[in-house]
Design an enzyme around this catalytic site. Structure first.
Site, PDB file in Angstrom:
ATOM      1  CG  ASP A  80      -0.224   0.058   2.531  1.00 21.06           C
ATOM      2  OD1 ASP A  80       1.010  -0.113   2.549  1.00 21.06           O
ATOM      3  OD2 ASP A  80      -0.891   0.271   3.564  1.00 21.06           O
ATOM      4  CD  GLU A  81       4.398   2.584   3.084  1.00 21.46           C
ATOM      5  OE1 GLU A  81       4.771   3.659   3.564  1.00 21.46           O
ATOM      6  OE2 GLU A  81       4.862   1.492   3.434  1.00 21.46           O
TER       7      GLU A  81
END
Length: 358
Positions: free
Chosen positions: A44-45
């Site tokens: 998620d980054e």
């Protein structure tokens, strides 16, 4: 679970990793509309290098705010964005303020914003590294930055120089293009079993599961391995690691399993309990030819029948799913839960973003 005991009315919601992955991919597709340099850092980054897009979309802050707005409006999700001149500081910026915020860290303000933060906020400063630093009075990023490079290197080794550079804003690592990745150096898998392995049949089943996963990934990547590494952990967390370098590269599940078992049975009493086994294929090559083979150590010619069999298994699983075909010894064993068995093992001045889902 302790939480259920303390809160009987607690509602437990099962995770939906597939849905999470789907939305992370959709977010990255939005990012790709602004730059071709989008490097995933975790599920998620991502880092974005928008240096070449500033003349099209505005300043780093303006692009960050645009991305936040689009993700919020199109996907009903929020992201926090760090804007800086390198990846390490962009990551710190994305963590600085949540949710749904943009934090700009410049060459002029990074000491004011970042130096008071705990040293554990710095990229790659984990608990063990932090313990070492705190013993010499280093509790903040600023304190780390104030040390001499040689001092940090003496304390932490080569990794110490890296975190010292990060703390001082000297990270120069580039953001990779979409789809670009580092060359794979090894392919491995580990399983912490639902119960202790006891006896040869348990060990054989466990190693076969690992070899099945590792072999399938090798073949999918078109790779062979020259070395097989095994790690064993017992219930008291004692660990041993062993490896064997082979006279010829392999990628078949059968060969990996046999090599792994040979390593284990030479180093471990099969009647002693095992909690975890890892199997890693290292020394990767794209060719099955390699090594120096003599008359005495040359392995038997690889069975074309076995090669065809495992290729057929790969095709069936690719079409019908991982559980379409399995080994009898794996189906019969209770050493893993079904859910466990489903899990595959395994920067000059630039405007760099680190976007993280809130």
């Amino acid at each position: 679970m302790a939480g259920e005991k303390k809160c009987p009315e607690l509602v437990l919601v099962p995770p939906r990793r597939g849905e999470y992955t789907k939305y992370c991919k959709l977010i990255n597709e939005i990012y790709a509309g602004y730059t071709s340099k989008v490097e995933a850092f975790s599920i998620d980054e991502s880092w974005l290098d928008v240096t070449g897009s500033l003349h099209l979309f505005g300043s780093g802050r303006e692009i960050a705010d645009m991305l936040r707005r689009r993700v919020r409006e199109e996907l009903q999700l929020t992201i926090s964005v760090g804007v800086s001149f390198n990846k390490a500081f962009a990551k710190l910026g994305s963590d600085y303020k949540k949710p749904d915020a943009t934090t700009v860290i410049t060459r002029e303000n990074f000491r004011t914003l970042l130096f008071p933060l705990p040293v554990t906020d710095m990229l790659y400063v984990g608990r063990k590294t932090a313990d070492i630093l705190q013993k010499v009075g280093v509790h903040t990023i600023g304190a780390l930055a104030s040390l001499k490079r040689a001092e940090v290197s003496k304390l932490l080794g080569k990794s110490g120089e890296l975190v010292w550079e990060y703390a001082n804003g000297l990270d120069e690592s580039p953001v990779r293009e979409i789809g670009q990745s580092d060359p794979v150096k090894s392919i491995g898998n580990s399983i912490t079993f639902r119960r202790n392995l006891a006896g040869e049949s348990d060990i054989r089943a466990g190693v076969l599961m690992l070899a099945d996963s590792v072999g399938a990934r090798l073949r999918k990547s078109g790779l062979y391995c020259q070395t097989v590494q095994v790690q064993i952990k017992d219930p008291d967390f004692r660990v041993i690691s062993r490896q064997k370098t082979l006279p010829r590269p392999i990628h078949l599940t059968k060969d990996l399993a046999e090599t792994g078992l040979e390593i284990i049975f030479k180093a471990w009493d099969p009647e002693k309990p095992i909690r975890l086994i890892s199997l890693t294929a290292a020394g990767l090559t794209e060719s099955e030819e390699g090594g120096q083979i003599t008359f005495f150590d040359a392995p038997p010619v690889r069975s074309k029948k076995q090669e065809n069999l495992e290729s057929a298994i790969d095709r069936i699983r690719g079409r019908f799913g991982k559980d379409a075909v399995s080994y009898a010894s794996v189906l019969k064993t209770d050493i893993v839960s079904k859910r466990q068995n489903d899990i595959p093992l395994l920067s000059e001045n630039k405007s760099v973003f680190s976007g993280e889902d809130d």
